[in-house]
Design a protein around this motif. Sequence first.
Motif, short mmCIF file in Angstrom:
data_model
loop_
_atom_site.label_atom_id
_atom_site.label_comp_id
_atom_site.label_asym_id
_atom_site.label_seq_id
_atom_site.Cartn_x
_atom_site.Cartn_y
_atom_site.Cartn_z
N MET A 284 33.62 43.81 29.34
CA MET A 284 33.30 44.61 30.39
C MET A 284 33.89 45.98 30.16
N ARG B 298 36.60 48.21 38.22
CA ARG B 298 37.42 47.40 37.53
C ARG B 298 38.83 48.27 37.40
N SER C 269 39.45 40.62 46.79
CA SER C 269 38.27 40.48 45.95
C SER C 269 37.78 38.94 46.13
N ASN D 146 36.72 35.28 43.26
CA ASN D 146 36.99 34.95 41.95
C ASN D 146 35.89 35.37 40.97
N ARG D 147 34.50 35.21 41.53
CA ARG D 147 33.52 35.79 40.73
C ARG D 147 33.64 37.12 40.27
N MET D 148 34.03 38.17 41.02
CA MET D 148 34.21 39.76 40.57
C MET D 148 35.23 39.60 39.70
N LEU E 161 36.43 37.60 37.59
CA LEU E 161 36.02 37.03 36.26
C LEU E 161 34.89 37.82 35.64
N TYR E 162 34.20 38.47 36.25
CA TYR E 162 33.09 39.20 35.77
C TYR E 162 33.72 40.76 35.18
N TYR E 163 34.81 41.20 35.61
CA TYR E 163 35.59 42.30 35.32
C TYR E 163 36.66 41.99 34.24
N GLY F 221 37.10 38.60 32.63
CA GLY F 221 36.94 37.36 31.84
C GLY F 221 37.56 35.98 32.27
#
Length: 188
Positions: free
Chosen positions: A1, A7, A37, A39-41, A43-45, A47
């Motif tokens: 990312m 981020r 925030s 968990n999804r965000m 992990l998106y930013y 990993g």
Amino acid sequence: MTDSPERARLLGLTTDLILREGVVDMSLSAIARGIGSNNRMVLYYFGSKQDLLDEASRAAFDRFPRLRDMFTRLAADGPLEDRLLEVWEDLSAPENHAFLRLFFQQFGTVMRDQDGWSAFTDRIAHEWIDATAEVLRREGFDALGARTAAMQLVGLWRGLQFLTLTGVDPEELRAANRATVQAVLTRR
């Protein structure tokens, strides 16, 4: 990312969080809640939780100028003994204790569950030793002698950091550092 303002914001908040609360038993969900925030965000930013915590610990290190710049000062001009002694003064400065606590918490977490922490373990196994060995080579140590002496010094500094946090008298720690530095320099 790639880097993005969001981020960077999440990284800054995570850095604040781990300096304040540490990393022991910090779950991904707890981090996400702590920074506002999910968990999804995260992990998106980042990993993984490990990648986020590793990056946040590096960002935390950069917030402590005496730590961040100590190897630049070690590589500067001047008597080598004085520069090696100053590394310990930088490491043990009271303003750095929050980072030292974080480092040892993270180290303990990594030793308990090593999966996913290779960046952290590689960095702590090599970064300081390599920087110190390079200075020692420039100051007249042969390559093997520089590497061995660097391992001794970094091992000493890590141990003294731990003792600093346990409340051992700073003058005793300073004396231990001085004795080891002087012994190492006699082998040059």
